[in-house]
Design an enzyme around this catalytic site. Structure first.
Site, PDB file in Angstrom:
ATOM      1  N   SER A  19     -40.051   9.971   9.577  1.00  5.55           N
ATOM      2  CA  SER A  19     -41.492   9.819   9.783  1.00  5.55           C
ATOM      3  C   SER A  19     -42.320  10.832   9.004  1.00  5.55           C
ATOM      4  O   SER A  19     -43.397  11.225   9.442  1.00  5.55           O
ATOM      5  CB  SER A  19     -41.829   9.911  11.277  1.00  5.55           C
ATOM      6  OG  SER A  19     -41.432  11.182  11.806  1.00  5.55           O
ATOM      7  N   LYS A  42     -36.090  11.138  14.740  1.00  7.21           N
ATOM      8  CA  LYS A  42     -35.251  11.928  15.646  1.00  7.21           C
ATOM      9  C   LYS A  42     -36.063  12.827  16.569  1.00  7.21           C
ATOM     10  O   LYS A  42     -35.543  13.345  17.555  1.00  7.21           O
ATOM     11  CB  LYS A  42     -34.219  12.740  14.854  1.00  7.21           C
ATOM     12  CG  LYS A  42     -34.778  13.874  14.049  1.00  7.21           C
ATOM     13  CD  LYS A  42     -33.723  14.476  13.123  1.00  7.21           C
ATOM     14  CE  LYS A  42     -32.673  15.243  13.847  1.00  7.21           C
ATOM     15  NZ  LYS A  42     -31.764  15.964  12.914  1.00  7.21           N
ATOM     16  N   GLN A  54     -47.764  23.210   2.684  1.00  6.35           N
ATOM     17  CA  GLN A  54     -49.012  23.945   2.546  1.00  6.35           C
ATOM     18  C   GLN A  54     -49.651  23.738   1.180  1.00  6.35           C
ATOM     19  O   GLN A  54     -50.867  23.630   1.048  1.00  6.35           O
ATOM     20  CB  GLN A  54     -48.763  25.448   2.724  1.00  6.35           C
ATOM     21  CG  GLN A  54     -48.215  25.870   4.047  1.00  6.35           C
ATOM     22  CD  GLN A  54     -47.821  27.342   4.043  1.00  6.35           C
ATOM     23  OE1 GLN A  54     -47.912  28.021   3.032  1.00  6.35           O
ATOM     24  NE2 GLN A  54     -47.376  27.828   5.180  1.00  6.35           N
ATOM     25  N   GLY A  55     -48.818  23.730   0.139  1.00  5.30           N
ATOM     26  CA  GLY A  55     -49.332  23.874  -1.215  1.00  5.30           C
ATOM     27  C   GLY A  55     -50.297  22.799  -1.643  1.00  5.30           C
ATOM     28  O   GLY A  55     -51.311  23.061  -2.273  1.00  5.30           O
ATOM     29  N   GLU A 121     -50.742  26.051  -9.368  1.00  6.54           N
ATOM     30  CA  GLU A 121     -49.476  26.543  -8.844  1.00  6.54           C
ATOM     31  C   GLU A 121     -48.499  26.733  -9.993  1.00  6.54           C
ATOM     32  O   GLU A 121     -48.738  26.290 -11.122  1.00  6.54           O
ATOM     33  CB  GLU A 121     -48.914  25.591  -7.784  1.00  6.54           C
ATOM     34  CG  GLU A 121     -49.789  25.538  -6.542  1.00  6.54           C
ATOM     35  CD  GLU A 121     -49.188  24.731  -5.415  1.00  6.54           C
ATOM     36  OE1 GLU A 121     -48.028  24.307  -5.535  1.00  6.54           O
ATOM     37  OE2 GLU A 121     -49.884  24.522  -4.408  1.00  6.54           O
ATOM     38  N   HIS A 247     -37.491  28.750  -2.066  1.00  6.52           N
ATOM     39  CA  HIS A 247     -38.878  29.171  -2.251  1.00  6.52           C
ATOM     40  C   HIS A 247     -38.932  30.689  -2.347  1.00  6.52           C
ATOM     41  O   HIS A 247     -38.283  31.391  -1.572  1.00  6.52           O
ATOM     42  CB  HIS A 247     -39.759  28.684  -1.096  1.00  6.52           C
ATOM     43  CG  HIS A 247     -41.215  28.693  -1.425  1.00  6.52           C
ATOM     44  ND1 HIS A 247     -41.957  29.855  -1.450  1.00  6.52           N
ATOM     45  CD2 HIS A 247     -42.056  27.702  -1.780  1.00  6.52           C
ATOM     46  CE1 HIS A 247     -43.209  29.555  -1.785  1.00  6.52           C
ATOM     47  NE2 HIS A 247     -43.291  28.261  -1.991  1.00  6.52           N
ATOM     48  N   ARG A 303     -40.056  28.153  -9.802  1.00  2.00           N
ATOM     49  CA  ARG A 303     -39.657  28.750  -8.527  1.00  2.00           C
ATOM     50  C   ARG A 303     -38.276  29.386  -8.569  1.00  2.00           C
ATOM     51  O   ARG A 303     -38.053  30.446  -7.983  1.00  2.00           O
ATOM     52  CB  ARG A 303     -39.681  27.680  -7.424  1.00  2.00           C
ATOM     53  CG  ARG A 303     -41.067  27.344  -6.939  1.00  2.00           C
ATOM     54  CD  ARG A 303     -41.031  26.266  -5.885  1.00  2.00           C
ATOM     55  NE  ARG A 303     -42.368  26.030  -5.356  1.00  2.00           N
ATOM     56  CZ  ARG A 303     -42.666  25.037  -4.526  1.00  2.00           C
ATOM     57  NH1 ARG A 303     -41.723  24.194  -4.145  1.00  2.00           N
ATOM     58  NH2 ARG A 303     -43.887  24.883  -4.087  1.00  2.00           N
ATOM     59  N   HIS A 370     -35.490  25.826   0.534  1.00  2.00           N
ATOM     60  CA  HIS A 370     -36.746  25.097   0.672  1.00  2.00           C
ATOM     61  C   HIS A 370     -36.615  23.594   0.433  1.00  2.00           C
ATOM     62  O   HIS A 370     -37.106  22.798   1.230  1.00  2.00           O
ATOM     63  CB  HIS A 370     -37.765  25.683  -0.310  1.00  2.00           C
ATOM     64  CG  HIS A 370     -39.128  25.066  -0.228  1.00  2.00           C
ATOM     65  ND1 HIS A 370     -39.844  25.019   0.953  1.00  2.00           N
ATOM     66  CD2 HIS A 370     -39.919  24.493  -1.181  1.00  2.00           C
ATOM     67  CE1 HIS A 370     -41.019  24.440   0.723  1.00  2.00           C
ATOM     68  NE2 HIS A 370     -41.082  24.093  -0.554  1.00  2.00           N
ATOM     69  N   GLU A 394     -37.212  13.246   0.220  1.00  2.00           N
ATOM     70  CA  GLU A 394     -36.262  14.298  -0.119  1.00  2.00           C
ATOM     71  C   GLU A 394     -34.813  13.858   0.008  1.00  2.00           C
ATOM     72  O   GLU A 394     -33.939  14.392  -0.672  1.00  2.00           O
ATOM     73  CB  GLU A 394     -36.502  15.535   0.752  1.00  2.00           C
ATOM     74  CG  GLU A 394     -35.748  16.760   0.285  1.00  2.00           C
ATOM     75  CD  GLU A 394     -36.102  18.022   1.050  1.00  2.00           C
ATOM     76  OE1 GLU A 394     -35.424  19.051   0.845  1.00  2.00           O
ATOM     77  OE2 GLU A 394     -37.065  17.988   1.854  1.00  2.00           O
ATOM     78  N   ARG A 405     -37.568  21.240  -8.787  1.00  2.00           N
ATOM     79  CA  ARG A 405     -38.805  20.511  -8.528  1.00  2.00           C
ATOM     80  C   ARG A 405     -40.032  21.322  -8.919  1.00  2.00           C
ATOM     81  O   ARG A 405     -40.141  22.504  -8.603  1.00  2.00           O
ATOM     82  CB  ARG A 405     -38.892  20.126  -7.049  1.00  2.00           C
ATOM     83  CG  ARG A 405     -40.198  19.422  -6.687  1.00  2.00           C
ATOM     84  CD  ARG A 405     -40.194  18.927  -5.267  1.00  2.00           C
ATOM     85  NE  ARG A 405     -40.181  19.974  -4.273  1.00  2.00           N
ATOM     86  CZ  ARG A 405     -41.231  20.674  -3.892  1.00  2.00           C
ATOM     87  NH1 ARG A 405     -42.412  20.483  -4.460  1.00  2.00           N
ATOM     88  NH2 ARG A 405     -41.120  21.583  -2.942  1.00  2.00           N
ATOM     89  N   SER A 410     -43.574  17.092  -4.397  1.00  2.00           N
ATOM     90  CA  SER A 410     -42.779  16.457  -3.340  1.00  2.00           C
ATOM     91  C   SER A 410     -43.610  15.469  -2.524  1.00  2.00           C
ATOM     92  O   SER A 410     -43.149  14.350  -2.229  1.00  2.00           O
ATOM     93  CB  SER A 410     -42.158  17.511  -2.420  1.00  2.00           C
ATOM     94  OG  SER A 410     -43.155  18.339  -1.865  1.00  2.00           O
TER      95      SER A 410
END
Length: 558
Positions: A19, A42, A54-55, A121, A247, A303, A370, A394, A405, A410
């Protein structure tokens, strides 16, 4: 999106497992295309990895940005191991999916003149990141999609754990679930859930990643690799499990959930890359900016490079964390405090809950597991190598991320490929055809444990598994550590266990995924992207970074 089509009893039945943004998008598109959709999750519907993002979401939404540049940035971050066609689809279809989210009510941050706020970013050549609520983009997207789903004809089954896929004559025809175990009350914590089988014309895995493999992770506790493990047991192809992104900047200690309650999962609290995009720097205990030692882009390097630079600096400091310095982002501490509270309200609250004032002093950060770039192999519409089975988000390996990535791709992947899968299910069922895939490379054989060979394995616990993976298959790897991990995993896997509870099923799934990840990491001897081997003979020293892996792509030669 258009209003949903009423689903008739004879319509194609799709079961979506998960979900987050990918699963919710699949479900909404499938029901609009006339499918009868059951979505199982689940936990509660709103609890998915998406809400922790967040990003922001990357997309070519500004007139002075170019799709070719977003494509190049994605290929460069992925060290050139991406599927170029998947990247093209991601970038070219991304803006339409973002506009779809806006139509659903996602309020991306805007300036006074009504234009979107631009966010920069790491590894992006242009500030193309859109945010909502400063650093609450994932929560805003999840809420909007959940609200739309609850208005639709999608049937929702919460607290339903995927035990396995149902196979008939080589085709996936349903799911076996454990329903209700996670909802057991505190007064009866050991009450098992009940088994339930749901038949389906199509099953879509949207189960997220496997951050719980590691002792330190930004993922919630539900990220236990369930979809990948089920796909492996069913015989689906997987790929690129060695590419696990760490991360760079995570606060020490445990996070609180979105309602302020202490999380039961123990995940660490991520400090978004966007903070460094706004100008925050990484410094060692002496106040020196060390990230430029590893890459000319410093704190805004990919990253994997930044995370390993932090790990090396921590080793030089006897394991003590490095510092993220945001104190200079405005002329005075009070102005810094006001800016951080407005731009990063979620992070600001988490920092201050730890009695830290990041407007006046740098804060301690460390890397954590991450995002898994690999997963169940799919085509551009989410189809796997098993007829009737799709995978999105993912859990899937579309090829879009390559070896690493790009930041904020994502959420975009979940929206783009979730929509494509949701649109493909009904036509696929009507045609009764399934695409053929090129033969996959032979899956790495799991290590076998021989009596008396190597150190004795400790008793299996999830914590022991997480420590093993962190130490031997984490940020920096070598043949010795990976071999040790493989031997211990083989010993644990050799002991027959009969899982009954959700947690026990999760443990078995983590063992399955860990074994395949370690085997893949052993097979790939060169360092590339998020997979770094200190024993790579092509490196001049263990500290060297392969920063030119995608140089041909960056120069326009793909």
């Amino acid at each position: 999106m258009t209003a949903p089509v009423d689903a008739e009893a004879g319509a194609v039945h799709a079961v979506v497992v998960g979900s987050g943004i990918a699963g919710l998008t699949v479900a909404l598109h499938a029901v609009e295309n006339g499918c009868r959709v059951t979505l199982v999750t689940k936990d509660v519907l709103e609890h998915a990895n998406t809400r922790y993002a967040q990003g922001g979401i990357a997309g070519v939404m500004f007139d002075d940005d170019r799709a070719a540049d977003h494509i190049r940035d994605t290929l460069t971050a992925g060290a050139g191991l991406n599927d170029p066609e998947a990247v093209r689809v991601l970038v070219e279809e991304g803006p339409a999916r973002i506009r779809e989210l806006i139509a659903l009510g996602v309020a991306f941050d805007r300036r006074a003149d009504g234009s979107f706020v631009k966010g920069l970013e790491a590894a992006h050549s242009y500030p193309r990141i859109l945010h909502s609520g400063g650093d609450a983009t994932g929560t805003a997207i999840e809420k909007a999609l959940v609200a739309r789903l609850r208005e639709s004809d999608v049937r929702v089954v919460e607290h339903a754990f995927l035990i396995d896929l149902v196979l008939e004559d080589g085709r996936v025809t349903g799911v076996d679930l454990l329903v209700g175990d996670a909802a057991a009350s505190a007064d009866a914590p050991h009450v098992d859930g009940h088994r339930e089988r749901i038949a389906a014309d199509a099953v879509v895995l949207a189960t997220g990643g496997a951050g719980e493999l590691y002792a330190h992770t930004t993922n919630p506790a539900v990220a236990t690799g369930d979809g990948i493990a089920a796909a492996l047991r069913a015989g689906a192809d997987v790929a690129d499990l060695e590419f696990f992104q760490f991360h760079p900047t995570v606060l020490e200690g445990k996070t609180a959930d979105a309602d302020g309650e202490r999380g039961a999962t123990g995940e660490s609290f991520l400090v978004s890359e966007a903070v460094r995009g706004e100008g925050a720097t990484l410094i060692d205990e002496r106040g020196r900016r060390f990230a430029f030692d590893a890459h000319p882009d410093g704190e805004l390097a990919p990253r994997d490079v930044v995370a390993r630079a932090i790990a090396r600096q921590m080793d030089a400091q006897n394991g003590r964390p490095v510092l993220l310095d945001a104190t200079h982002l405005r002329p005075t501490p009070d102005e810094v405090a006001a800016f951080l509270a407005e731009r990063f309200p979620t992070i600001d609250r988490a920092v201050r809950d730890r009695s830290l004032d990041w407007s006046r002093e740098p804060i301690p950060v460390t890397p954590a597991a991450h995002y898994l770039m690999g997963g169940v192999t799919t085509d551009l519409d989410g189809r796997t190598t098993l007829p009737g089975l799709y995978a999105v988000g993912e859990v899937a390996r579309t090829g879009v991320h390559g070896a690493n990535r790009l930041a904020s791709n994502s959420l975009l992947e979940g929206a783009v490929f979730g929509a494509r899968a949701g649109d493909a299910i009904a036509p696929d069922a009507a045609s009764d055809r399934w695409p053929s895939f090129d033969p996959a490379p032979t899956r790495p054989a799991a290590a076998t444990n021989t009596a008396g060979g190597g150190p004795a394995a400790p008793p299996f616990t999830r914590a022991a598994l997480q420590e093993l993976m962190w130490e031997d298959a984490g940020l920096v790897r070598d043949a010795e550590g990976l071999g040790h991990a493989a031997s211990v995993l083989a010993t644990w896997r050799a002991h027959q266990r009969t899982p009954r509870t959700e947690a026990e099923f999760e443990d078995e799934n983590l063992l399955v995924v860990a074994e395949q990840l370690v085997a893949a990491a052993l097979r790939r001897r060169e360092s590339v992207g998020a997979h770094f081997r200190r024993d790579d003979s092509t490196l001049d020293s263990p500290e060297d970074e392969r920063t030119d892996a995608a140089a041909p792509v960056a120069s326009g030669v793909a």
